[in-house]
Design a protein around this motif. Structure first.
Motif, PDB file in Angstrom:
ATOM      1  N   ALA A  58       0.824  -1.213   0.000  1.00  0.00           N
ATOM      2  CA  ALA A  58       0.000   0.000   0.000  1.00  0.00           C
ATOM      3  C   ALA A  58       0.858   1.263   0.000  1.00  0.00           C
ATOM      4  O   ALA A  58       0.662   2.153  -0.835  1.00  0.00           O
ATOM      5  CB  ALA A  58      -0.944  -0.012   1.198  1.00  0.00           C
ATOM      6  N   LEU A  59       1.798   1.361   0.916  1.00  0.00           N
ATOM      7  CA  LEU A  59       2.666   2.538   0.979  1.00  0.00           C
ATOM      8  C   LEU A  59       3.525   2.687  -0.279  1.00  0.00           C
ATOM      9  O   LEU A  59       3.594   3.787  -0.843  1.00  0.00           O
ATOM     10  CB  LEU A  59       3.540   2.507   2.239  1.00  0.00           C
ATOM     11  CG  LEU A  59       4.563   3.631   2.359  1.00  0.00           C
ATOM     12  CD1 LEU A  59       3.856   4.982   2.491  1.00  0.00           C
ATOM     13  CD2 LEU A  59       5.484   3.384   3.527  1.00  0.00           C
ATOM     14  N   PRO A  60       4.195   1.631  -0.761  1.00  0.00           N
ATOM     15  CA  PRO A  60       4.969   1.790  -1.993  1.00  0.00           C
ATOM     16  C   PRO A  60       4.131   2.242  -3.195  1.00  0.00           C
ATOM     17  O   PRO A  60       4.602   3.037  -4.017  1.00  0.00           O
ATOM     18  CB  PRO A  60       5.561   0.398  -2.228  1.00  0.00           C
ATOM     19  CG  PRO A  60       5.692  -0.169  -0.869  1.00  0.00           C
ATOM     20  CD  PRO A  60       4.482   0.336  -0.128  1.00  0.00           C
ATOM     21  N   ILE A  61       2.894   1.789  -3.290  1.00  0.00           N
ATOM     22  CA  ILE A  61       2.054   2.224  -4.413  1.00  0.00           C
ATOM     23  C   ILE A  61       1.751   3.709  -4.294  1.00  0.00           C
ATOM     24  O   ILE A  61       1.791   4.441  -5.298  1.00  0.00           O
ATOM     25  CB  ILE A  61       0.769   1.368  -4.488  1.00  0.00           C
ATOM     26  CG1 ILE A  61       1.135  -0.043  -4.962  1.00  0.00           C
ATOM     27  CG2 ILE A  61      -0.259   2.001  -5.417  1.00  0.00           C
ATOM     28  CD1 ILE A  61       0.001  -1.035  -4.900  1.00  0.00           C
ATOM     29  N   VAL A  62       1.472   4.181  -3.095  1.00  0.00           N
ATOM     30  CA  VAL A  62       1.237   5.612  -2.893  1.00  0.00           C
ATOM     31  C   VAL A  62       2.498   6.404  -3.243  1.00  0.00           C
ATOM     32  O   VAL A  62       2.422   7.458  -3.898  1.00  0.00           O
ATOM     33  CB  VAL A  62       0.782   5.884  -1.438  1.00  0.00           C
ATOM     34  CG1 VAL A  62       0.779   7.362  -1.123  1.00  0.00           C
ATOM     35  CG2 VAL A  62      -0.587   5.279  -1.198  1.00  0.00           C
ATOM     36  N   LEU A  63       3.656   5.911  -2.839  1.00  0.00           N
ATOM     37  CA  LEU A  63       4.913   6.594  -3.163  1.00  0.00           C
ATOM     38  C   LEU A  63       5.169   6.618  -4.667  1.00  0.00           C
ATOM     39  O   LEU A  63       5.655   7.622  -5.201  1.00  0.00           O
ATOM     40  CB  LEU A  63       6.077   5.928  -2.437  1.00  0.00           C
ATOM     41  CG  LEU A  63       6.126   6.131  -0.920  1.00  0.00           C
ATOM     42  CD1 LEU A  63       7.219   5.270  -0.302  1.00  0.00           C
ATOM     43  CD2 LEU A  63       6.323   7.589  -0.588  1.00  0.00           C
ATOM     44  N   ILE A  64       4.846   5.537  -5.355  1.00  0.00           N
ATOM     45  CA  ILE A  64       5.007   5.494  -6.813  1.00  0.00           C
ATOM     46  C   ILE A  64       4.099   6.539  -7.465  1.00  0.00           C
ATOM     47  O   ILE A  64       4.515   7.251  -8.388  1.00  0.00           O
ATOM     48  CB  ILE A  64       4.696   4.076  -7.348  1.00  0.00           C
ATOM     49  CG1 ILE A  64       5.711   3.067  -6.841  1.00  0.00           C
ATOM     50  CG2 ILE A  64       4.595   4.064  -8.862  1.00  0.00           C
ATOM     51  CD1 ILE A  64       6.966   2.920  -7.623  1.00  0.00           C
ATOM     52  N   VAL A  65       2.866   6.638  -7.003  1.00  0.00           N
ATOM     53  CA  VAL A  65       1.936   7.628  -7.562  1.00  0.00           C
ATOM     54  C   VAL A  65       2.469   9.042  -7.341  1.00  0.00           C
ATOM     55  O   VAL A  65       2.482   9.858  -8.273  1.00  0.00           O
ATOM     56  CB  VAL A  65       0.526   7.450  -6.956  1.00  0.00           C
ATOM     57  CG1 VAL A  65      -0.379   8.619  -7.311  1.00  0.00           C
ATOM     58  CG2 VAL A  65      -0.088   6.142  -7.421  1.00  0.00           C
ATOM     59  N   PHE A  66       2.912   9.353  -6.120  1.00  0.00           N
ATOM     60  CA  PHE A  66       3.478  10.674  -5.862  1.00  0.00           C
ATOM     61  C   PHE A  66       4.742  10.908  -6.692  1.00  0.00           C
ATOM     62  O   PHE A  66       4.993  12.024  -7.140  1.00  0.00           O
ATOM     63  CB  PHE A  66       3.787  10.866  -4.378  1.00  0.00           C
ATOM     64  CG  PHE A  66       2.575  11.152  -3.545  1.00  0.00           C
ATOM     65  CD1 PHE A  66       1.619  12.058  -3.953  1.00  0.00           C
ATOM     66  CD2 PHE A  66       2.394  10.500  -2.337  1.00  0.00           C
ATOM     67  CE1 PHE A  66       0.501  12.324  -3.178  1.00  0.00           C
ATOM     68  CE2 PHE A  66       1.277  10.755  -1.563  1.00  0.00           C
ATOM     69  CZ  PHE A  66       0.326  11.666  -1.987  1.00  0.00           C
ATOM     70  N   GLY A  67       5.519   9.860  -6.886  1.00  0.00           N
ATOM     71  CA  GLY A  67       6.704   9.987  -7.720  1.00  0.00           C
ATOM     72  C   GLY A  67       6.361  10.348  -9.152  1.00  0.00           C
ATOM     73  O   GLY A  67       7.004  11.213  -9.764  1.00  0.00           O
ATOM     74  N   PHE A  68       5.338   9.714  -9.701  1.00  0.00           N
ATOM     75  CA  PHE A  68       4.918  10.046 -11.060  1.00  0.00           C
ATOM     76  C   PHE A  68       4.341  11.459 -11.142  1.00  0.00           C
ATOM     77  O   PHE A  68       4.494  12.132 -12.162  1.00  0.00           O
ATOM     78  CB  PHE A  68       3.892   9.033 -11.582  1.00  0.00           C
ATOM     79  CG  PHE A  68       4.517   7.810 -12.181  1.00  0.00           C
ATOM     80  CD1 PHE A  68       5.330   7.888 -13.300  1.00  0.00           C
ATOM     81  CD2 PHE A  68       4.285   6.563 -11.625  1.00  0.00           C
ATOM     82  CE1 PHE A  68       5.906   6.770 -13.854  1.00  0.00           C
ATOM     83  CE2 PHE A  68       4.856   5.430 -12.174  1.00  0.00           C
ATOM     84  CZ  PHE A  68       5.675   5.535 -13.285  1.00  0.00           C
ATOM     85  N   MET A  69       3.693  11.905 -10.069  1.00  0.00           N
ATOM     86  CA  MET A  69       3.129  13.255 -10.072  1.00  0.00           C
ATOM     87  C   MET A  69       4.220  14.323 -10.111  1.00  0.00           C
ATOM     88  O   MET A  69       4.014  15.400 -10.669  1.00  0.00           O
ATOM     89  CB  MET A  69       2.237  13.453  -8.845  1.00  0.00           C
ATOM     90  CG  MET A  69       0.950  12.691  -8.930  1.00  0.00           C
ATOM     91  SD  MET A  69      -0.106  12.680  -7.467  1.00  0.00           S
ATOM     92  CE  MET A  69       0.160  14.209  -6.675  1.00  0.00           C
ATOM     93  N   THR A  70       5.374  14.047  -9.521  1.00  0.00           N
ATOM     94  CA  THR A  70       6.453  15.035  -9.469  1.00  0.00           C
ATOM     95  C   THR A  70       7.633  14.672 -10.369  1.00  0.00           C
ATOM     96  O   THR A  70       8.689  15.275 -10.259  1.00  0.00           O
ATOM     97  CB  THR A  70       6.957  15.179  -8.014  1.00  0.00           C
ATOM     98  OG1 THR A  70       7.449  13.919  -7.560  1.00  0.00           O
ATOM     99  CG2 THR A  70       5.851  15.668  -7.101  1.00  0.00           C
ATOM    100  N   LEU A  71       7.433  13.744 -11.256  1.00  0.00           N
ATOM    101  CA  LEU A  71       8.539  13.255 -12.089  1.00  0.00           C
ATOM    102  C   LEU A  71       9.072  14.314 -13.051  1.00  0.00           C
ATOM    103  O   LEU A  71      10.260  14.330 -13.357  1.00  0.00           O
ATOM    104  CB  LEU A  71       8.099  12.015 -12.865  1.00  0.00           C
ATOM    105  CG  LEU A  71       9.162  11.221 -13.587  1.00  0.00           C
ATOM    106  CD1 LEU A  71      10.217  10.734 -12.596  1.00  0.00           C
ATOM    107  CD2 LEU A  71       8.551  10.037 -14.300  1.00  0.00           C
ATOM    108  N   ALA A  72       8.230  15.208 -13.504  1.00  0.00           N
ATOM    109  CA  ALA A  72       8.673  16.223 -14.463  1.00  0.00           C
ATOM    110  C   ALA A  72       9.711  17.158 -13.860  1.00  0.00           C
ATOM    111  O   ALA A  72      10.560  17.695 -14.573  1.00  0.00           O
ATOM    112  CB  ALA A  72       7.477  17.019 -14.960  1.00  0.00           C
ATOM    113  N   ASP A  73       9.668  17.369 -12.548  1.00  0.00           N
ATOM    114  CA  ASP A  73      10.611  18.265 -11.886  1.00  0.00           C
ATOM    115  C   ASP A  73      11.899  17.578 -11.450  1.00  0.00           C
ATOM    116  O   ASP A  73      12.756  18.202 -10.852  1.00  0.00           O
ATOM    117  CB  ASP A  73       9.953  18.880 -10.640  1.00  0.00           C
ATOM    118  CG  ASP A  73       8.688  19.637 -10.981  1.00  0.00           C
ATOM    119  OD1 ASP A  73       8.603  20.152 -12.117  1.00  0.00           O
ATOM    120  OD2 ASP A  73       7.786  19.702 -10.126  1.00  0.00           O
ATOM    121  N   SER A  74      12.037  16.306 -11.752  1.00  0.00           N
ATOM    122  CA  SER A  74      13.171  15.530 -11.263  1.00  0.00           C
ATOM    123  C   SER A  74      14.443  15.860 -12.045  1.00  0.00           C
ATOM    124  O   SER A  74      14.433  15.943 -13.273  1.00  0.00           O
ATOM    125  CB  SER A  74      12.857  14.039 -11.398  1.00  0.00           C
ATOM    126  OG  SER A  74      13.968  13.283 -11.018  1.00  0.00           O
TER     127      SER A  74
END
Length: 133
Positions: free
Chosen positions: A52-68
């Motif tokens: 559950a937590l890793p999936i939430v982290l993956i989603v947040f990661g994709f949301m901020t991926l453009a700024d990486s």
């Protein structure tokens, strides 16, 4: 926090959590082979809770991926090393249990294969996500 490191945290949490769960499930299966359905049910339920937590982290990661703008080498090494270490520990536990309990060898092997696939799923998603940017 950079999106790449969200992917790394997600991969490490999922990998270590599921690997620990797999090793304890294989031990329980070796001790009580008659409870295979309960052991497998608990394994899959706890895998869902662990992921559950890793999936939430993956989603947040994709949301901020453009700024990486982070470098990929260290995060990739961390993810790959965590998968390799846990795969080796799982293999050692499987070999120990199949040597001591040969009557449940095929059942332990099946659980081992399914568990390793589950363990590697989030790290594979994390590695692919790192290269998407």
């Amino acid at each position: 926090m950079d999106a790449i490191y969200l992917f790394v945290i997600a991969a490490v949490v999922a990998c270590f959590g599921i690997a620990l769960l797999l090793r304890s499930s294989m031990e329980r299966l070796a001790m009580h082979p008659e409870n295979i359905s309960q052991i497998q049910t608990r394994l899959f339920m706890f895998v869902a809770f662990i992921e559950a937590l890793p999936i939430v982290l993956i989603v947040f990661g994709f949301m901020t991926l453009a700024d990486s703008d982070a470098d990929l080498i260290i995060p990739l090494v961390i993810v790959v090393v965590s998968v390799v270490i846990n795969a080796i520990l799982n293999l050692l536990k499987r070999n120990e249990l199949t040597a001591n309990y040969p009557e449940v060898k095929s059942t332990i092997n099946s659980l081992f294969l399914v568990g390793n696939a589950l363990m590697a799923a989030i790290p594979v998603v994390a590695i692919v996500a790192m290269f998407v940017r």
